[in-house]
Scaffold this active site. Structure first.
Site, PDB file in Angstrom:
ATOM      1  N   SER A 106       7.103  -6.233  22.762  1.00 21.07           N
ATOM      2  CA  SER A 106       6.174  -7.375  22.390  1.00 21.07           C
ATOM      3  C   SER A 106       5.787  -7.445  20.907  1.00 21.07           C
ATOM      4  O   SER A 106       5.547  -6.199  20.590  1.00 21.07           O
ATOM      5  CB  SER A 106       4.944  -7.371  23.297  1.00 21.07           C
ATOM      6  OG  SER A 106       5.528  -7.617  24.493  1.00 21.07           O
ATOM      7  N   PRO A 164       3.023  -9.757  17.965  1.00 20.63           N
ATOM      8  CA  PRO A 164       1.779 -10.565  17.986  1.00 20.63           C
ATOM      9  C   PRO A 164       2.265 -11.964  18.282  1.00 20.63           C
ATOM     10  O   PRO A 164       1.643 -12.630  19.023  1.00 20.63           O
ATOM     11  CB  PRO A 164       1.411 -10.523  16.526  1.00 20.63           C
ATOM     12  CG  PRO A 164       1.517  -9.064  16.349  1.00 20.63           C
ATOM     13  CD  PRO A 164       2.947  -8.769  16.880  1.00 20.63           C
ATOM     14  N   TRP A 181       0.886  -4.434  22.466  1.00 17.94           N
ATOM     15  CA  TRP A 181       0.819  -4.047  23.829  1.00 17.94           C
ATOM     16  C   TRP A 181       1.763  -3.078  24.173  1.00 17.94           C
ATOM     17  O   TRP A 181       2.369  -2.875  25.316  1.00 17.94           O
ATOM     18  CB  TRP A 181       1.205  -5.600  24.594  1.00 17.94           C
ATOM     19  CG  TRP A 181       0.323  -6.493  24.091  1.00 17.94           C
ATOM     20  CD1 TRP A 181       1.011  -7.825  23.770  1.00 17.94           C
ATOM     21  CD2 TRP A 181      -1.088  -6.679  24.341  1.00 17.94           C
ATOM     22  NE1 TRP A 181      -0.280  -8.741  23.505  1.00 17.94           N
ATOM     23  CE2 TRP A 181      -1.271  -8.037  23.902  1.00 17.94           C
ATOM     24  CE3 TRP A 181      -2.050  -5.752  24.686  1.00 17.94           C
ATOM     25  CZ2 TRP A 181      -2.643  -8.414  23.764  1.00 17.94           C
ATOM     26  CZ3 TRP A 181      -3.433  -6.267  24.483  1.00 17.94           C
ATOM     27  CH2 TRP A 181      -3.903  -7.684  24.046  1.00 17.94           C
ATOM     28  N   ARG A 201      11.267  -4.433  36.973  1.00 19.60           N
ATOM     29  CA  ARG A 201      10.447  -5.260  37.563  1.00 19.60           C
ATOM     30  C   ARG A 201      10.060  -5.019  39.066  1.00 19.60           C
ATOM     31  O   ARG A 201       8.969  -5.142  39.336  1.00 19.60           O
ATOM     32  CB  ARG A 201      10.819  -6.877  37.688  1.00 19.60           C
ATOM     33  CG  ARG A 201      10.650  -7.635  36.235  1.00 19.60           C
ATOM     34  CD  ARG A 201      11.202  -8.908  36.040  1.00 19.60           C
ATOM     35  NE  ARG A 201      11.066  -9.613  34.763  1.00 19.60           N
ATOM     36  CZ  ARG A 201      11.664 -10.075  34.177  1.00 19.60           C
ATOM     37  NH1 ARG A 201      12.855 -10.715  34.524  1.00 19.60           N
ATOM     38  NH2 ARG A 201      11.341 -10.745  32.947  1.00 19.60           N
ATOM     39  N   GLN A 209     -15.162 -13.834  62.673  1.00 18.50           N
ATOM     40  CA  GLN A 209     -13.762 -14.179  62.368  1.00 18.50           C
ATOM     41  C   GLN A 209     -13.347 -14.616  61.005  1.00 18.50           C
ATOM     42  O   GLN A 209     -12.159 -14.326  60.551  1.00 18.50           O
ATOM     43  CB  GLN A 209     -13.706 -15.726  63.387  1.00 18.50           C
ATOM     44  CG  GLN A 209     -12.157 -15.921  63.546  1.00 18.50           C
ATOM     45  CD  GLN A 209     -12.069 -17.136  64.414  1.00 18.50           C
ATOM     46  OE1 GLN A 209     -12.251 -18.353  63.807  1.00 18.50           O
ATOM     47  NE2 GLN A 209     -11.983 -17.062  65.582  1.00 18.50           N
ATOM     48  N   GLN A 212     -14.967  -9.838  47.903  1.00 19.52           N
ATOM     49  CA  GLN A 212     -15.920 -11.012  48.454  1.00 19.52           C
ATOM     50  C   GLN A 212     -16.309 -10.164  49.813  1.00 19.52           C
ATOM     51  O   GLN A 212     -17.355 -10.453  50.308  1.00 19.52           O
ATOM     52  CB  GLN A 212     -14.940 -11.963  48.866  1.00 19.52           C
ATOM     53  CG  GLN A 212     -15.810 -13.418  49.445  1.00 19.52           C
ATOM     54  CD  GLN A 212     -16.571 -13.959  48.390  1.00 19.52           C
ATOM     55  OE1 GLN A 212     -16.401 -13.496  47.121  1.00 19.52           O
ATOM     56  NE2 GLN A 212     -17.691 -14.581  48.831  1.00 19.52           N
ATOM     57  N   ILE A 213     -15.711  -9.493  50.334  1.00 15.23           N
ATOM     58  CA  ILE A 213     -15.736  -8.977  51.724  1.00 15.23           C
ATOM     59  C   ILE A 213     -16.799  -7.798  51.473  1.00 15.23           C
ATOM     60  O   ILE A 213     -17.802  -7.809  52.469  1.00 15.23           O
ATOM     61  CB  ILE A 213     -14.576  -8.219  52.559  1.00 15.23           C
ATOM     62  CG1 ILE A 213     -13.756  -9.365  52.841  1.00 15.23           C
ATOM     63  CG2 ILE A 213     -14.962  -7.292  53.720  1.00 15.23           C
ATOM     64  CD1 ILE A 213     -12.319  -8.751  53.547  1.00 15.23           C
ATOM     65  N   GLY A 250     -18.963  -8.024  49.353  1.00 14.65           N
ATOM     66  CA  GLY A 250     -20.304  -8.878  48.925  1.00 14.65           C
ATOM     67  C   GLY A 250     -20.888  -8.270  47.652  1.00 14.65           C
ATOM     68  O   GLY A 250     -20.158  -7.861  46.802  1.00 14.65           O
ATOM     69  N   GLU A 256       4.868  -7.579  31.422  1.00 13.98           N
ATOM     70  CA  GLU A 256       6.199  -7.466  31.637  1.00 13.98           C
ATOM     71  C   GLU A 256       6.877  -8.848  32.269  1.00 13.98           C
ATOM     72  O   GLU A 256       7.544  -8.758  33.292  1.00 13.98           O
ATOM     73  CB  GLU A 256       6.649  -6.202  32.684  1.00 13.98           C
ATOM     74  CG  GLU A 256       6.298  -4.725  32.027  1.00 13.98           C
ATOM     75  CD  GLU A 256       7.348  -3.672  32.796  1.00 13.98           C
ATOM     76  OE1 GLU A 256       8.522  -4.157  33.176  1.00 13.98           O
ATOM     77  OE2 GLU A 256       6.626  -2.940  32.918  1.00 13.98           O
TER      78      GLU A 256
END
Length: 408
Positions: free
Chosen positions: A130, A132, A162, A267, A303, A361-362, A364, A388
């Site tokens: 890579s 710039p 990078w 990959r 649930q 999220q679970i 919190g 990549e």
């Protein structure tokens, strides 16, 4: 050719458990510290070398596993441990793949050992592609390599960015333009040996995630390399460029590109890393949901939470299937007729990003703090839809492959 299977054999299970033990006992206790320090974790890499995990022999064994599952299995376990430390341990692999896919047998035998060193003297390598102004658009690459025929030397000038291990590596593999008129088809790869004058580290990046992995610019200012440092050799390059010029003149198909050959081979490996991160976050969230009591019952009794966990596990298993299929196909010599390599990286990267967000999220408010590892996992996962080949580039590769249309 081995048949495709989802069942690991006894040797593979033994290797998996060995790596898992290292990830649990060495990587996880050190992960938060090195994330905060944002430094290359040499002691962790040295410990991996001491037990034989960071070594050319180990990666060769996994690379030549006839089922194709050795490398993705190893990657998933390491990145289950921690992504930043995992990249520090595996970052040399991209440069090694660059040599394996483009080098001669003599170059492979000469340079691969120098990329890893040994337990008493650890070495690392960097792959520099890579720039710039040329990330996903490799045709915009400007780093030039000019051949000095009188001295049989190549002179490299330009700036890479990078680059994992860039500037601190013992060996750099650099992709440069040798024929600007051919665009992406006019590239070649070069080995820059240790201590070569003119190569220096530029800016070191302070990153959102994977902070234990060193990422920096590499500046090439009049770097002179012996002719034998051209991967594949001058004769092979001249033949390839001649074919590319003829095809450009007649409107023929595209030809080999050094950087793309390396990325295509890697990959599914990157996808396996993403699966490891997602699995780690899912396991933290599942344990938390089973033990955290709210309103007199475990959180998982709700649930809304249970369904999230079901979706997380389903996506992780689907991502692993895509990764393993692509890895098996590559080992079996089956062409990616539907861009299966890009599919695996795309879906696994998107899965890691989504699953780590769901895990936060679970948990919190606890998930947002550094007291729990999912915050770090979420930051680490973000790069898997970017490096990549971004998710958008993967979709472009898939769309072009399945339609045979040069979609832009």
């Amino acid at each position: 050719m081995a048949e495709f299977t989802m069942e690991l054999n006894e040797d593979q299970r033994g290797v998996r458990d060995w790596i898992h033990g290292f990830a649990a006992e060495v990587m996880r206790p050190a992960a938060a510290e090195w994330d905060e320090r944002e430094e290359f974790p040499l002691p962790v890499v040295q410990e991996a070398a001491r037990i034989g995990l960071y070594s050319l022999d180990f990666y060769a064994q996994q690379f030549f596993d006839p089922t194709g599952l050795g490398v993705p299995m190893a990657m998933e376990e390491l990145f289950w441990g921690d992504a930043g430390l995992g990249l520090a341990i595996t970052g040399t692999g991209l440069a090694a793949i660059g040599v394996l896919t483009n080098g001669t047998e003599e170059q492979i035998g000469t340079w691969l050992p120098q990329m890893y060193g040994d337990a008493d003297d650890v070495k690392i390598a960097a792959f520099c592609s890579s720039e710039p102004d040329a990330g996903s658009d490799v045709s915009a690459m400007r780093t030039r390599a000019v051949y000095d025929e009188a001295k049989d030397e190549w002179v490299l000038n330009g700036t890479k960015t990078w680059a994992t291990n860039g500037g601190i590596a013992n060996v750099h593999v650099v992709v440069a333009v040798v024929d600007p008129g051919l665009g992406a088809r006019g590239h070649a790869s070069f080995i820059v040996p240790p201590g070569t004058p003119g190569l220096s580290q530029g800016q070191k990046f302070k990153k959102h995630g994977i902070r234990a992995s060193h990422t920096a610019e590499v500046v090439l200012d009049g770097v002179r390399l012996p002719g034998h440092c051209l991967l594949g050799g001058k004769d092979k390059l001249d033949e390839r460029l001649a074919r590319a010029r003829e095809r450009a003149r007649t409107g023929g198909s595209r030809t080999h590109n050094a950087a793309m050959a390396t990325f295509e081979a890697s990959r599914p490996t990157v996808g396996a890393q993403a699966v490891g991160i997602a699995r780690a976050a899912y396991e933290v969230a599942l344990d938390y949901a089973q033990t955290r009591v709210q309103f007199g019952r475990p959180v998982i009794d709700n649930q809304g939470v249970a369904f999230q966990l079901a979706d997380m596990r389903t996506r992780i298993d689907a991502a692993r299937l895509l990764v393993w299929r692509a890895s098996w196909m590559a080992t079996a010599g089956k062409p990616f007729t539907s861009a299966e390599g890009s599919m695996s990286k795309l879906f696994a990267g998107e899965t890691a990003k989504a699953v780590t967000a769901q895990a936060m999220q679970i948990l919190g408010g606890n998930g947002y703090t550094r007291e729990y590892p999912v915050e770090r996992m979420h930051r680490d996962a973000a790069i898997y839809t970017i490096f990549e080949g971004t998710s958008e580039i993967q979709r472009l590769v898939i769309a072009r492959t399945i339609s045979d249309v040069p979609i832009r």
